[in-house]
Design a protein around this motif. Structure first.
Motif, short mmCIF file in Angstrom:
data_model
loop_
_atom_site.label_atom_id
_atom_site.label_comp_id
_atom_site.label_asym_id
_atom_site.label_seq_id
_atom_site.Cartn_x
_atom_site.Cartn_y
_atom_site.Cartn_z
N VAL A 1 34.27 37.69 45.14
CA VAL A 1 35.51 37.39 44.42
C VAL A 1 35.19 36.86 43.02
CG1 VAL A 1 37.44 35.74 44.35
CG2 VAL A 1 36.97 37.04 46.43
N THR A 2 35.89 37.40 42.04
CA THR A 2 35.76 36.99 40.64
C THR A 2 36.93 36.09 40.29
OG1 THR A 2 34.66 39.06 40.14
CG2 THR A 2 35.62 37.88 38.27
N LYS A 3 36.67 34.99 39.59
CA LYS A 3 37.78 34.09 39.28
C LYS A 3 37.81 33.73 37.79
CE LYS A 3 35.10 30.69 41.77
NZ LYS A 3 35.01 29.59 42.68
N CYS A 4 39.00 33.82 37.22
CA CYS A 4 39.16 33.49 35.80
C CYS A 4 39.08 31.98 35.60
CB CYS A 4 40.49 34.03 35.28
SG CYS A 4 41.94 33.06 35.77
N GLY A 5 39.46 31.20 36.63
CA GLY A 5 39.38 29.75 36.54
C GLY A 5 40.60 29.10 35.89
N ARG A 6 41.53 29.90 35.39
CA ARG A 6 42.64 29.26 34.69
C ARG A 6 44.02 29.63 35.23
NH1 ARG A 6 41.50 33.62 30.76
NH2 ARG A 6 43.39 34.86 30.65
N CYS A 7 44.15 30.73 35.98
CA CYS A 7 45.48 31.11 36.46
C CYS A 7 45.91 30.15 37.57
CB CYS A 7 45.50 32.55 36.95
SG CYS A 7 44.69 32.81 38.53
N GLU A 8 47.20 30.21 37.89
CA GLU A 8 47.76 29.34 38.94
C GLU A 8 46.92 29.42 40.22
OE1 GLU A 8 51.61 30.79 40.25
OE2 GLU A 8 51.32 29.77 42.18
N TYR A 9 46.56 30.63 40.62
CA TYR A 9 45.82 30.78 41.88
C TYR A 9 44.41 30.19 41.79
CZ TYR A 9 49.57 33.29 44.16
OH TYR A 9 50.76 33.59 44.75
N CYS A 10 43.72 30.45 40.67
CA CYS A 10 42.38 29.87 40.53
C CYS A 10 42.45 28.35 40.52
CB CYS A 10 41.70 30.39 39.27
SG CYS A 10 41.04 32.07 39.48
N GLN A 11 43.46 27.81 39.82
CA GLN A 11 43.54 26.36 39.71
C GLN A 11 43.87 25.69 41.05
OE1 GLN A 11 44.37 24.23 36.37
NE2 GLN A 11 43.77 25.84 34.95
N ARG A 12 44.52 26.42 41.95
CA ARG A 12 44.75 25.84 43.28
C ARG A 12 43.67 26.22 44.28
NH1 ARG A 12 49.84 29.19 46.00
NH2 ARG A 12 49.13 28.23 47.92
N GLY A 13 42.57 26.80 43.79
CA GLY A 13 41.45 27.11 44.69
C GLY A 13 41.65 28.35 45.52
N MET A 14 42.51 29.27 45.04
CA MET A 14 42.78 30.50 45.78
C MET A 14 42.53 31.73 44.89
SD MET A 14 46.16 31.44 48.05
CE MET A 14 46.01 30.17 49.29
N PRO A 15 41.27 31.86 44.40
CA PRO A 15 40.97 32.99 43.50
C PRO A 15 41.05 34.35 44.17
CG PRO A 15 38.97 31.78 44.05
CD PRO A 15 40.13 30.97 44.57
N SER A 16 41.20 34.37 45.49
CA SER A 16 41.44 35.66 46.16
C SER A 16 42.63 36.36 45.53
CB SER A 16 41.71 35.43 47.65
OG SER A 16 42.77 34.51 47.82
N HIS A 17 43.52 35.61 44.90
CA HIS A 17 44.68 36.21 44.25
C HIS A 17 44.72 35.89 42.77
CE1 HIS A 17 46.29 37.95 47.89
NE2 HIS A 17 45.72 36.92 48.47
N CYS A 18 43.54 35.79 42.16
CA CYS A 18 43.45 35.56 40.71
C CYS A 18 44.34 36.57 40.00
CB CYS A 18 41.99 35.72 40.25
SG CYS A 18 41.82 35.59 38.46
N GLN A 19 45.31 36.06 39.24
CA GLN A 19 46.27 36.94 38.58
C GLN A 19 45.67 37.58 37.33
OE1 GLN A 19 49.56 37.60 39.91
NE2 GLN A 19 48.30 36.79 41.57
N THR A 20 44.57 37.03 36.85
CA THR A 20 43.99 37.52 35.61
C THR A 20 43.09 38.73 35.83
OG1 THR A 20 43.97 35.23 34.85
CG2 THR A 20 42.67 36.80 33.58
N VAL A 21 42.25 38.65 36.85
CA VAL A 21 41.25 39.72 37.00
C VAL A 21 41.83 40.96 37.67
CG1 VAL A 21 39.38 38.03 37.09
CG2 VAL A 21 40.27 38.98 39.23
N GLY A 22 43.05 40.88 38.22
CA GLY A 22 43.61 42.09 38.80
C GLY A 22 44.66 41.84 39.86
N GLY A 23 45.14 40.61 39.94
CA GLY A 23 46.14 40.29 40.97
C GLY A 23 45.43 39.99 42.29
N ILE A 24 44.20 40.43 42.38
CA ILE A 24 43.35 40.24 43.56
C ILE A 24 41.98 39.88 43.02
CG2 ILE A 24 42.52 42.66 43.78
CD1 ILE A 24 44.07 40.83 46.68
#
Lengths: 348, 348, 348, 348
Positions: free
Chosen positions: C87-110
């Motif tokens: 899993v790739t994480k941008c670190g700044r979207c809502e999902y990354c900030q709550r520790g759920m980069p599985s749904h990173c909105q930046t790198v592709g919604g997933i």
């Protein structure tokens, strides 16, 4: 029956007293098959616990056999092998319903009543109030010599140390003080996946026991202990620092060992104020917890002892019979000299 | 550009300095549209914060407009209206990844760097490092006069008071000290369903504000305050006691107010040790929390301000322009005399 | 460089392609030292994942060495030995900030983009976007053969099984399906103190591995499996039932095994609907969880592998070199016939 | 005494029966001052609940006055005004001790026994077993017309909807179905700071009530409802979707509304399987919860009703006396036609 009776500071006697008997329909009477001595009993004998008065039977830990059952008791029958925990719970007050019977408002404002507000377990028989909500059946796979330490020591190390400290997989934990309670924390730490457990004590025997019980590092207490621990923990300190002694200096050591965002879990019974360096701590995002055991973890601990994952019996280093009660107290009061942890005391 | 520059204890000047500019590809530059003054700024001027040296631009709170964007920044563009929070986060260190950027190991071991380790926000322009992981877009429904208090005051009251204290529906909460931060805790308490909120302060104006901001009870600080609160809380005390001042006596008041099993949440910045009565507290199953704000609650708070449930603008009682910076500091330093809570400072 | 390129359903080739190179200042390029094959790669080759199109380099797991570093990258340098997680994480979207980069909105919604939305890790070189927030340094104490399984398998079993299932000390857990992911759950279960772990599979080899990896009971899948498990769990069932296969019948088995108040943690990738018996389940107070791995547990798992508590290398049963890629796929596709769990694939 | 007796599917009568009386020392007898009808009572009359047999007195909600007290009861006295909740708890079994009396193993494997496994509350008198751990005193500040809805409706909406759904400050929540239970969830949602509450129903009256009870959006059920909600929630959906009807289509609607990482909290009582689209859901990191109410939130809800934050009385739209029992059932069975939510039924 015979029982160990308190007669004021420094005075106790194993003597004949009236048999324990049912007083309420929710009581049972238990024949004590195994008991032990707690550090608190020594405090009482030292005269430090004003609520304990002349004539009180001491002790708050027992494994035994039910001999009488009140009319309203539904969960226990005569002949059941039971654990009598340090804490009694009514099961209905606000504190009991939230799982914090240490402050049961019904039994006395405090859940610890045996050998304190009512007669205790260092006796041939003991009356157990609120039996349905307080007692635990001991599974066949758990021996009396194991179960006895689930009455107080192990739940205290586990609940007030490991659980309150929030130990989690991968954590590094320091335990300041490797007496019976500190070692109880160490014995149960693995249930939450601590990766490194650093025991700190001034006593060589206890540090050896700490390693035997699962600690990964043993550090000698003293002026270099804090620097030593910090050097083992990337300079920031441990995730959880457990205090298991009860002195200002040991609590301050624990506070000095914890990393930002960590937890200091105080288990020790304190007798005087502690000057907390809030000017340094306020910005560290640390949490300080403390408290009396609730004993609500007993079902989990019984399961883990039964499955072989907690060798509870190792806490019992010295065995005595009821008529050797004085000797048992003496050994426990000078535990370090005797290479003792906890005593196991049985009828004969 | 012009900025408020620190020149040693008691010395500051609104003076010409070189423009803030990009230094790293992850930086942005923000034109400050609104700033404010924090109690910490007064501490710095008092000479209490050694890390702040001559020449440092002060301030760590701003709402502004992005004017320049580093090559690696992907989340913000020139013209975006943004909130610059008190805490900067790299987003990748252990602390940032666990949601505790107050101790970001990358930006300085501590997440609060503006007006402390780097130049701050009481200026026409400010360089913001780690912009992608630190800045927040301000929604249209939130005004600058509201957003400015989400840079530090409201998140501090909410995170270090309400969240750390574990306020839950039905709880009774005491807030010791109804200054800007204590009032911030009160303003956000309702998000977690507190049923009773008791404000304690010696200042009549602040107690009135506390009631206006949602407190249910106002208690005058003084020798009878503890007894007064206990009499309002069935004799056992409150579920959560929030300390929002930073003196030994106020922390001890909070400790005296909390019921068994409760939490003391310290928000105050302390300058000296506190003699904690561990001999009474150890058995109370209380928890003491403390810490620097993480500002990770800003998205939630922005949502609640936008929906009208937190009237953040009420914290701003006095408005100034950049060239009235001295006056703004003077008003805030003597807030009680001026019936002031927080100042709002804008370019013109 | 050479890489394994997808050319439509059933078609793949280890062939020459342009070298991976930096595209963004937040990228690094990693030389792949070890990779492996995931069940998802087989799904892609089966044509089940529409987003993967002709020309895409496959694979989303790697351990390697950093060869190039973008201008904005601060946490990694050329020569660093790193883990490239699924899993790739941008670190700044809502999902990354709550520790759920599985749904990173930046790198592709997933968050899973390697070998899916961008080129993957079954190659000599791989470009890693958002390197600072996505990569992990591999400690010296962890070998490549261990680290490779922390890219996906172990975090999946741990996060989606053990953590989502809420395994706690003393729990009884059933794992339906003892393939690589089910075994990963079993390998990490002990971190949370499970007292009894029941593996269920139709394959004898896998059940043997389950016992080797820490399961206490092995139950053969089949019509009697549910009754068998219930008879071992006081008739009420297990606290947590983990589904690690992805078929309707295995999820229904898990649902049938869980006791009131328990959790069904679905790890399996499903291809069709499941007819859930809500008429029976609604009153059982059970929870059903599911999801893609976040890989945020990697720091914890690295610590536990380094400390020797998770023998991660045991998942790797078969070793291949890059030019044996076809053979590696064939072995993994018919894992049971080959007594295989996971493959380890290295340059030479 | 008189009571409403079930006589097989579709058959019931308000008729003379023997007085309720003490059977166990832990019982009390309560004179029913207020009762109400639950959707489950209609299911029983429909013949859907096999455990309810001819002769059973119906009803599981009451507010009343204690008239007799068993020998072992310590918490209640004759004359106390009490709430009789839908769930009875022994207080000592594994499930009661973990706060999940919905599955009390002592009273019947299920905590709901009134009007089900023992005689119920639609009667002049009712025997209450395990009174000490099951009953609640009603504070003076709470009227009978308020307290009656804390026996089942409000705790169900709150515990099975709001708490199980994990509603947190700032969340957007959808409630599918705005009947009495859905509205109960809406009434208690604010305790956890939901910022937006979207009610979905096909009935105009219920949608109006939803807005009156605190919903921010009303959406008409139908083919466009999902698209409508998604358009109001940035296209990703809600944080928590609460199902409060009990049909496959309403549960599937809730599942279609929830964003990645969100929770579907099922409150509805289901009569048949639901075909869950696991092929889409498995990757969404969603959680599905369900269950019978525990009623352990009653102390919190009583506090919030007493403080005026939950206007519980608004659920009671129609009032009847005991001898109008048939009329009360008829009104509730056709609630929508009568613009009814819940009935309030009193002796005279």
């Amino acid at each position: 029956m015979k029982a160990l009776v308190y007669h004021g500071p420094g005075q106790k006697a194993w003597e004949e007293v009236p048999d324990a008997r049912l007083q309420e329909p929710t009581d049972v009477v238990v024949r004590v098959d195994t008991t032990t001595i707690c550090g608190t009993d020594l405090h009482i004998l030292g005269g430090d616990v004003a609520a304990v008065t002349d004539g009180r039977i001491l002790g708050h830990e027992a494994v035994g056999t039910v001999t009488e059952v009140g009319d309203a008791v539904r969960g226990f029958s005569v002949g059941d092998r039971v654990l009598v925990p340090a804490v009694t719970k009514c099961g209905r007050c606000e504190y009991c319903q939230r799982g914090m019977p240490s402050h049961c408002q019904t039994v006395g404002g405090i859940g610890w009543i045996f050998g304190h507000l009512i007669d205790g377990t260092q006796a041939e028989l003991v009356r157990v109030p609120y039996a349905d909500t307080s007692l635990y059946l001991v599974p066949d796979a758990v021996t009396d010599d194991q179960a006895i330490f689930l009455a107080d020591s192990l739940p205290t190390g586990y609940e007030v140390g490991v659980l309150a400290g929030g130990v989690r997989p991968g954590h590094t934990v320091a335990v300041v003080g490797a007496g019976a309670v500190g070692l109880s924390a160490i014995l149960t730490m693995g249930l939450w996946g601590a990766s490194r457990v650093i025991a700190i004590d001034s006593n060589k025997f206890r540090l050896e026991k700490a390693i035997e019980f699962g600690a990964t590092d043993a550090v000698e207490a003293g002026p270099n202990a804090v620097a030593d621990v910090l050097s083992r923990t990337d300079g920031l300190g441990v995730d959880v620092a457990i205090e298991a002694v009860g002195y200002p200096e040991t609590l301050l050591t624990a506070a000095a060992l914890v990393r930002p965002g960590g937890t200091i879990a105080n288990i020790g019974v304190h007798g005087r104020p502690v000057e907390l360096p809030m000017q340094d701590l306020w910005i560290q995002n640390v949490t300080l917890t403390m408290g009396l055991v609730d004993t609500v973890s007993i079902p989990t601990l019984l399961t883990m002892v039964a499955s072989g994952r907690i060798p509870a019996e190792k806490l019992g280093t010295h065995h005595f019979t009821f008529d050797q009660m004085d000797q048992a107290y003496d050994t426990f009061a000078h535990a370090a000299d005797h290479l003792a942890l906890k005593t196991v005391i049985t009828p004969a």
